[in-house]
Write a protein that holds these residues in place. Structure first.
Motif, mmCIF file in Angstrom:
data_model
loop_
_atom_site.group_PDB
_atom_site.id
_atom_site.type_symbol
_atom_site.label_atom_id
_atom_site.label_comp_id
_atom_site.label_asym_id
_atom_site.label_seq_id
_atom_site.Cartn_x
_atom_site.Cartn_y
_atom_site.Cartn_z
ATOM 1 N N SER A 74 1.510 -0.634 0.080
ATOM 2 C CA SER A 74 -0.306 0.266 0.361
ATOM 3 C C SER A 74 0.877 1.400 0.423
ATOM 4 O O SER A 74 1.780 1.581 0.441
ATOM 5 C CB SER A 74 -0.703 -0.420 0.944
ATOM 6 O OG SER A 74 -0.077 0.054 2.090
ATOM 7 N N SER A 82 -4.898 6.619 -0.539
ATOM 8 C CA SER A 82 -4.376 5.090 -0.616
ATOM 9 C C SER A 82 -4.750 4.288 -2.179
ATOM 10 O O SER A 82 -5.440 3.127 -2.798
ATOM 11 C CB SER A 82 -4.816 4.725 0.885
ATOM 12 O OG SER A 82 -3.534 3.156 1.300
ATOM 13 N N LEU A 84 -4.110 0.584 -3.332
ATOM 14 C CA LEU A 84 -3.180 -0.792 -2.782
ATOM 15 C C LEU A 84 -2.762 -2.029 -3.902
ATOM 16 O O LEU A 84 -3.014 -2.069 -5.504
ATOM 17 C CB LEU A 84 -4.377 -1.173 -2.503
ATOM 18 C CG LEU A 84 -4.385 -2.397 -0.856
ATOM 19 C CD1 LEU A 84 -5.790 -2.248 -0.260
ATOM 20 C CD2 LEU A 84 -3.559 -2.470 0.027
#
Ligand SMILES: *[C@@H]1O[C@H](CO)[C@@H](O)[C@H](O)[C@H]1NC(C)=O
Ligand SMILES: *[C@@H]1O[C@H](CO)[C@@H](O)[C@H](O)[C@H]1NC(C)=O
Ligand SMILES: *[C@@H]1O[C@H](CO)[C@@H](O)[C@H](O)[C@H]1NC(C)=O
Ligand SMILES: *[C@@H]1O[C@H](CO)[C@@H](O)[C@H](O)[C@H]1NC(C)=O
Length: 245
Positions: A74, A82, A84
């Motif tokens: 991440s 964010s 991922l």
């Protein structure tokens, strides 16, 4: 005089016996690897600079024997944004997959150099030994090493400080201060990170190293619509550095 020579000789022997040798850490393990990164970005058109910082966290399987690394990663900005992704890196065959499982998106690329290593390099200088832990005990002893990366031999240029436990040379913290390079331009970079929850061995290698069916067989580039929508993919060159040492 003779006494003095004897003393000097003994002293030299003691120093030599005490001299720290660069060591190698575990070769196969599961661990989390977190880092805080700061850099200064300059817009070449306007020549204005701004600084930015972000956090990265990787958890997965690290196999230095097979030169394979599989982990979830991440990238989080202080504003909460964010990203991922999942990576499977095969340094023996020099390719890596960047995978977005939710979108069934997969990109096959050349690996990001330099290859991570589990060893303190021979050119490192021992800096100090220390103890970490609280006042109540449960202490661990560690050594601090420093060395330099030099461009263009290395992807970055600057100083590394790597701290390892004396016990098994497991790395637990790394600091880099220097520059990365973007088309010949220096990008000042500082990064601090470390390993946590390290456990020996990789109990489920298939979970981390099996390439999904939807991954391409050949190296591909961002061409499809889905790929374009995923073009917020982080620049792995520097997210990855310095992974261990
Ligand atoms: C958060 O910060 C990142 C990096 O500066 C930026 O790309 C992104 O657009 C920002 N997101 C929001 C919601 O402000
Ligand atoms: C890693 O990410 C995948 C999705 O890409 C998810 O299915 C899996 O549970 C994650 N593993 C861990 C340990 O977070
Ligand atoms: C020290 O060793 C590392 C690892 O082999 C290498 O990347 C680096 O360039 C070396 N530094 C110098 C100053 O030679
Ligand atoms: C590290 O391990 C501990 C104990 O197993 C667990 O409670 C914790 O959530 C783990 N931390 C991370 C960041 O994965």
């Amino acid at each position: 005089m003779i006494k003095n020579v004897l003393f000097v000789t003994l002293f030299a022997v003691v120093i030599a016996a005490d001299a720290k040798k660069p060591c190698c850490g575990p070769t196969k393990f599961m661990a989390g690897n977190g880092a805080s990164v700061g850099q200064v970005i300059t817009d070449p058109d306007t020549n204005t600079s701004r600084s930015e910082g972000f956090f990265t966290y990787q958890y997965g399987a690290f196999d230095f024997e097979r030169k394979m690394f599989g982990y979830n990663m991440s990238v989080t900005y202080p504003n909460g944004t964010s990203t991922l992704i999942r990576l499977i890196q095969n340094y023996a065959q020099k390719y890596q997959y960047i995978i977005l499982d939710a979108l069934q998106y997969c990109q096959k690329q050349q690996v990001t150099e330099p290859q991570p290593t589990n060893c303190i390099p021979n050119n490192a200088t021992w800096q100090s030994s220390f103890r970490i832990g609280g006042a109540k005990g449960g202490s661990l002893f560690a050594d601090s090493w420093t060395y330099k990366f030099v461009h263009p031999k290395d992807a970055v240029e600057g100083d590394i400080v790597a701290n390892v436990f004396q016990d098994d040379c497991s790395p637990f913290s790394t600091t880099f201060i220097g520059d990365r390079f973007e088309g010949g331009r220096k990008v000042p970079l500082i990064s601090m990170g470390g390993l946590l929850n390290l456990t020996s061995g990789i109990p489920h290698p298939e979970e981390w190293f099996t390439v999904p069916d939807f991954c391409p067989k050949e190296i591909n580039s961002l061409t499809t619509n889905m790929a374009r929508s995923a073009s917020y993919l982080p620049d792995l060159e520097f997210f990855q550095l310095p992974l261990f040492f």
